[in-house]
Motif scaffolding. Structure first.
Motif, PDB file in Angstrom:
ATOM      1  N   ARG A  60       0.819  -1.211   0.000  1.00 39.96           N
ATOM      2  CA  ARG A  60       0.000   0.000   0.000  1.00 39.96           C
ATOM      3  C   ARG A  60       0.857   1.268   0.000  1.00 39.96           C
ATOM      4  O   ARG A  60       0.405   2.329   0.411  1.00 39.96           O
ATOM      5  N   ALA A  61       2.079   1.170  -0.499  1.00 43.77           N
ATOM      6  CA  ALA A  61       2.990   2.312  -0.534  1.00 43.77           C
ATOM      7  C   ALA A  61       2.952   2.974  -1.909  1.00 43.77           C
ATOM      8  O   ALA A  61       2.783   2.300  -2.936  1.00 43.77           O
ATOM      9  N   PHE A  62       3.114   4.302  -1.929  1.00 47.20           N
ATOM     10  CA  PHE A  62       3.172   5.005  -3.197  1.00 47.20           C
ATOM     11  C   PHE A  62       4.413   4.576  -3.978  1.00 47.20           C
ATOM     12  O   PHE A  62       5.475   4.352  -3.388  1.00 47.20           O
ATOM     13  N   ALA A 108       5.283  10.273 -11.958  1.00 47.96           N
ATOM     14  CA  ALA A 108       6.167  10.666 -13.055  1.00 47.96           C
ATOM     15  C   ALA A 108       7.495   9.931 -12.965  1.00 47.96           C
ATOM     16  O   ALA A 108       7.961   9.601 -11.865  1.00 47.96           O
ATOM     17  N   ASN A 109       8.105   9.688 -14.134  1.00 43.49           N
ATOM     18  CA  ASN A 109       9.469   9.183 -14.105  1.00 43.49           C
ATOM     19  C   ASN A 109      10.447  10.354 -14.035  1.00 43.49           C
ATOM     20  O   ASN A 109      10.051  11.527 -14.065  1.00 43.49           O
ATOM     21  N   SER A 110      11.732  10.051 -13.946  1.00 47.08           N
ATOM     22  CA  SER A 110      12.721  11.111 -13.739  1.00 47.08           C
ATOM     23  C   SER A 110      12.795  12.069 -14.910  1.00 47.08           C
ATOM     24  O   SER A 110      13.002  13.283 -14.724  1.00 47.08           O
ATOM     25  N   LEU A 111      12.609  11.559 -16.136  1.00 47.60           N
ATOM     26  CA  LEU A 111      12.671  12.432 -17.298  1.00 47.60           C
ATOM     27  C   LEU A 111      11.508  13.419 -17.292  1.00 47.60           C
ATOM     28  O   LEU A 111      11.676  14.605 -17.622  1.00 47.60           O
ATOM     29  N   ALA A 112      10.313  12.977 -16.897  1.00 48.99           N
ATOM     30  CA  ALA A 112       9.169  13.888 -16.811  1.00 48.99           C
ATOM     31  C   ALA A 112       9.408  14.957 -15.758  1.00 48.99           C
ATOM     32  O   ALA A 112       9.088  16.139 -15.958  1.00 48.99           O
ATOM     33  N   LEU A 113       9.991  14.573 -14.625  1.00 44.49           N
ATOM     34  CA  LEU A 113      10.311  15.549 -13.584  1.00 44.49           C
ATOM     35  C   LEU A 113      11.338  16.557 -14.096  1.00 44.49           C
ATOM     36  O   LEU A 113      11.229  17.767 -13.855  1.00 44.49           O
ATOM     37  N   GLU A 114      12.341  16.063 -14.825  1.00 47.93           N
ATOM     38  CA  GLU A 114      13.372  16.949 -15.365  1.00 47.93           C
ATOM     39  C   GLU A 114      12.779  17.941 -16.355  1.00 47.93           C
ATOM     40  O   GLU A 114      13.092  19.151 -16.316  1.00 47.93           O
ATOM     41  N   LEU A 115      11.913  17.461 -17.263  1.00 48.89           N
ATOM     42  CA  LEU A 115      11.290  18.355 -18.247  1.00 48.89           C
ATOM     43  C   LEU A 115      10.418  19.404 -17.571  1.00 48.89           C
ATOM     44  O   LEU A 115      10.262  20.523 -18.079  1.00 48.89           O
ATOM     45  N   ALA A 116       9.825  19.055 -16.437  1.00 51.72           N
ATOM     46  CA  ALA A 116       8.979  19.987 -15.696  1.00 51.72           C
ATOM     47  C   ALA A 116       9.790  20.907 -14.781  1.00 51.72           C
ATOM     48  O   ALA A 116       9.218  21.803 -14.142  1.00 51.72           O
ATOM     49  N   ILE A 122       4.474  18.064  -3.493  1.00 51.93           N
ATOM     50  CA  ILE A 122       5.506  17.305  -4.197  1.00 51.93           C
ATOM     51  C   ILE A 122       6.066  16.271  -3.233  1.00 51.93           C
ATOM     52  O   ILE A 122       6.595  16.627  -2.167  1.00 51.93           O
ATOM     53  N   GLY A 123       5.918  14.989  -3.574  1.00 51.94           N
ATOM     54  CA  GLY A 123       6.465  13.947  -2.720  1.00 51.94           C
ATOM     55  C   GLY A 123       7.976  14.018  -2.684  1.00 51.94           C
ATOM     56  O   GLY A 123       8.630  14.376  -3.671  1.00 51.94           O
ATOM     57  N   ARG A 124       8.575  13.679  -1.550  1.00 51.13           N
ATOM     58  CA  ARG A 124      10.012  13.776  -1.366  1.00 51.13           C
ATOM     59  C   ARG A 124      10.598  12.455  -0.863  1.00 51.13           C
ATOM     60  O   ARG A 124       9.956  11.727  -0.098  1.00 51.13           O
ATOM     61  N   ALA A 179      12.668  15.133  -5.233  1.00 50.53           N
ATOM     62  CA  ALA A 179      11.306  14.803  -5.676  1.00 50.53           C
ATOM     63  C   ALA A 179      11.230  13.310  -5.966  1.00 50.53           C
ATOM     64  O   ALA A 179      12.088  12.765  -6.676  1.00 50.53           O
ATOM     65  N   ASP A 180      10.205  12.647  -5.419  1.00 56.60           N
ATOM     66  CA  ASP A 180      10.132  11.189  -5.549  1.00 56.60           C
ATOM     67  C   ASP A 180       9.257  10.702  -6.700  1.00 56.60           C
ATOM     68  O   ASP A 180       9.113   9.506  -6.910  1.00 56.60           O
ATOM     69  N   GLY A 181       8.641  11.650  -7.451  1.00 59.31           N
ATOM     70  CA  GLY A 181       7.830  11.249  -8.601  1.00 59.31           C
ATOM     71  C   GLY A 181       6.340  11.300  -8.363  1.00 59.31           C
ATOM     72  O   GLY A 181       5.568  11.130  -9.302  1.00 59.31           O
ATOM     73  N   ILE A 182       5.903  11.532  -7.123  1.00 57.27           N
ATOM     74  CA  ILE A 182       4.478  11.628  -6.819  1.00 57.27           C
ATOM     75  C   ILE A 182       4.106  13.098  -6.612  1.00 57.27           C
ATOM     76  O   ILE A 182       4.675  13.777  -5.759  1.00 57.27           O
TER      77      ILE A 182
END
Length: 542
Positions: free
Chosen positions: A136-138, A165-173, A187-189, A195-198
């Motif tokens: 049940r973990a993100f 999001a994956n790392s590339l999506a986070l980078e583009l954003a 922003i999940g950490r 940033a952890d992607g959530i």
């Protein structure tokens, strides 16, 4: 089940100026102010109900068309009072992670989808729900990177209020350890602060602003797919909860071409879309006279705004999408423009803030709505009724959320959650929906959930908080007359009484008599809008 989908562009144009239809030999039901009315035959002229009667009662009528119902059950057309039409269409092309029961299974599906769509510049989809996974973990960006690292990936959670999001999506954003979450977002950490992607609620916009928009052709294809599927499920109407300006223009074009095979009651997407619309649109199968706003997030992602801490996360009370003063101003703006305001509110604080604003600025006759009304403090129900607020609720949310809702809320607050019986007993009008594609668009799944408060395996054995269950008549009312009232359409829709639109469905079993556990298994044989077939199952077409 194979089916015949009729030509959308010709479905309504072919009716003659004096067309008369008789549907005979049916097990017919409709609701009226006096309760359930049974009949064996239906007479329709020019798309409106003329009369109902016993089987054979209209055999002497000189009808242009006759349909033998073969003893099947006929019900009024069903309306979903809260869905997302374009989202339903896009789901059939994007990656669908609904029902996935582990992170490993989700990653395997993502990898397979990416390999099958090498032309896609972004991998996008929705439907994952960590509450169905063993731990049940993100999930995280690093999880996604193991299967897709060369293209950005963006996957909305099942409730639409968190994204992965994956790392590339986070980078583009441009999201990194130094990025602050916007107001109303999170922003999940990781433990190291990265940033952890959530991303939750308003923070999702950081990534979504970088995703290319849908082409006009993609929009048209998605709309056609969604309309065909919804008609096949017995829906003759949908209240579309969040329509942007371009989508509204597409709907208006289709309505002008008599090419909408079901009725759309469109809620404009917030005041930004309202500001581009001069006045309500009152078309044939399209009405746009309401606006969808957001108060808070969702319970599953812990974004729903609560009055007290989450029971499973001390010190956390969720998120308001806008500061209270701004939320109130948005509600006032919609009401002042003469539009109905329909506000998404999940948590008890979110619901209370909406209640206070509508009570301050609105009037009961405006029929303003709270969409979801999911968790409500006990003392607020009577005030909701006094403000004339309509409860637009989705029964399958309860059966989907019952594995985590009490963890989030605890043993006391849960009694004011998914509380349909309390709503009706308080005298609050109730409209039923599904929130598709978050849940299944099948209205018989919603009817079953409202009545049984069980999953499709019949669990819990006595129903989940069964005191909140509805009767079969009450549940059907929510998806027919209740939905019609919520759209100011009760004089035209919602029942098969003389003068009303001949919107109806033929189904394979008796909704009022079959065992409760069979209701969700109901199959639609034919769907009619204004006496014209918009869906016919192949088995019924023979």
């Amino acid at each position: 089940m194979r089916a015949l989908f009729l030509s959308l562009s010709l479905a309504f144009a072919c009716t003659s100026a004096a067309d008369t239809l008789v549907v005979d030999n049916v097990n017919g039901y409709t609701l009226t102010d006096g309760g359930i009315h049974k009949f064996g035959a239906l007479q329709v002229k020019d798309g409106r109900v003329v009369a109902t009667g016993a089987a054979g009662a209209f055999s002497g009528i000189d009808a242009d068309r006759r349909v033998d119902g073969r003893g099947r059950t006929l019900l009024p057309g069903l309306t979903d009072a809260h869905g997302h039409v374009m989202g339903q269409g896009y789901l059939q092309a994007d990656l669908n992670l609904s029902g996935i029961t582990s992170k490993a299974q989700a990653l395997a599906r993502i990898k397979a989808y990416a390999e099958a769509t090498p032309q896609a510049k972004w991998i996008r989809g929705r439907g994952w729900n960590q509450e169905l996974w063993p731990d049940r973990a993100f999930p995280s960006a690093s999880d996604l990177d193991t299967v897709v690292a060369d293209r950005p990936v963006w996957l909305r959670r099942v409730d639409g209020h968190a994204g992965w999001a994956n790392s590339l999506a986070l980078e583009l954003a441009g999201i990194d350890a130094d990025t602050d979450a916007p107001e109303g977002g999170q922003i999940g950490r990781t433990a190291a602060g990265e940033a952890d992607g959530i991303l939750v609620d308003n923070a999702m916009s950081l990534v979504e602003a970088k995703i290319p928009g849908r082409s006009r052709e993609e929009q048209r294809v998605a709309l056609d797919r969604a309309l065909a599927q919804l008609a096949s499920l017995g829906l003759t109407g949908v209240h579309d909860a969040g329509v942007d300006f371009d989508t509204l223009a597409l709907y208006q074009q289709r309505d002008g071409q008599d090419a909408l095979p079901l009725r759309i009651y469109a809620m404009l997407s917030d005041v930004e879309t309202l500001n581009r619309v001069a006045a309500p649109y009152m078309g044939d199968h399209l009405v746009a006279r309401s606006v969808k706003l957001y108060a808070d997030g969702a319970l599953g992602s812990r974004g729903a705004a609560l009055l007290d801490d989450y029971s499973d996360r001390k010190g956390h009370r969720g998120l308001l999408i806008h500061p209270v003063a701004e939320l109130k101003q948005r509600i006032k703006t919609v009401i002042d423009r003469g539009f109905q305001v329909n506000v998404h509110a999940i948590g008890d604080r979110g619901n209370r803030e909406v209640l206070k604003a509508i009570a301050q600025y609105g009037k009961p006759q405006q029929r303003n709505r709270i969409e979801h009304l999911q968790v409500v403090a006990a003392e607020d129900f009577s005030a909701i009724r006094s403000a004339g607020i309509i409860a637009s609720m989705q029964p399958t949310h309860a059966t989907s959320d019952m594995n985590m809702a009490e963890d989030r809320l605890g043993p006391e607050r849960i009694h004011g959650a998914y509380a349909w019986r309390t709503v009706l007993d308080a005298g609050i009008p109730l409209a039923g929906g599904s929130d598709f594609p978050i849940e299944s668009a099948n209205p018989f799944w919603g009817l079953y959930a409202a009545i049984a408060r069980q999953d499709h395996q019949g669990q819990p054995a006595k129903g989940w908080y069964p005191a909140q269950a509805l009767s079969r008549e009450e549940a059907l009312h929510a998806f027919t007359l209740g939905a019609a009232y919520a759209a100011f359409q009760e004089e035209k829709l919602g029942s098969l009484e003389p003068g009303k639109a001949a919107d109806f469905v033929l189904v394979d079993r008796d909704y009022f008599r079959v065992p409760v556990h069979e209701i969700w298994q109901t199959r639609v044989l034919a769907t009619y809008l204004e006496g014209e077939p918009v869906f016919i199952a192949e088995e019924f077409a023979r």
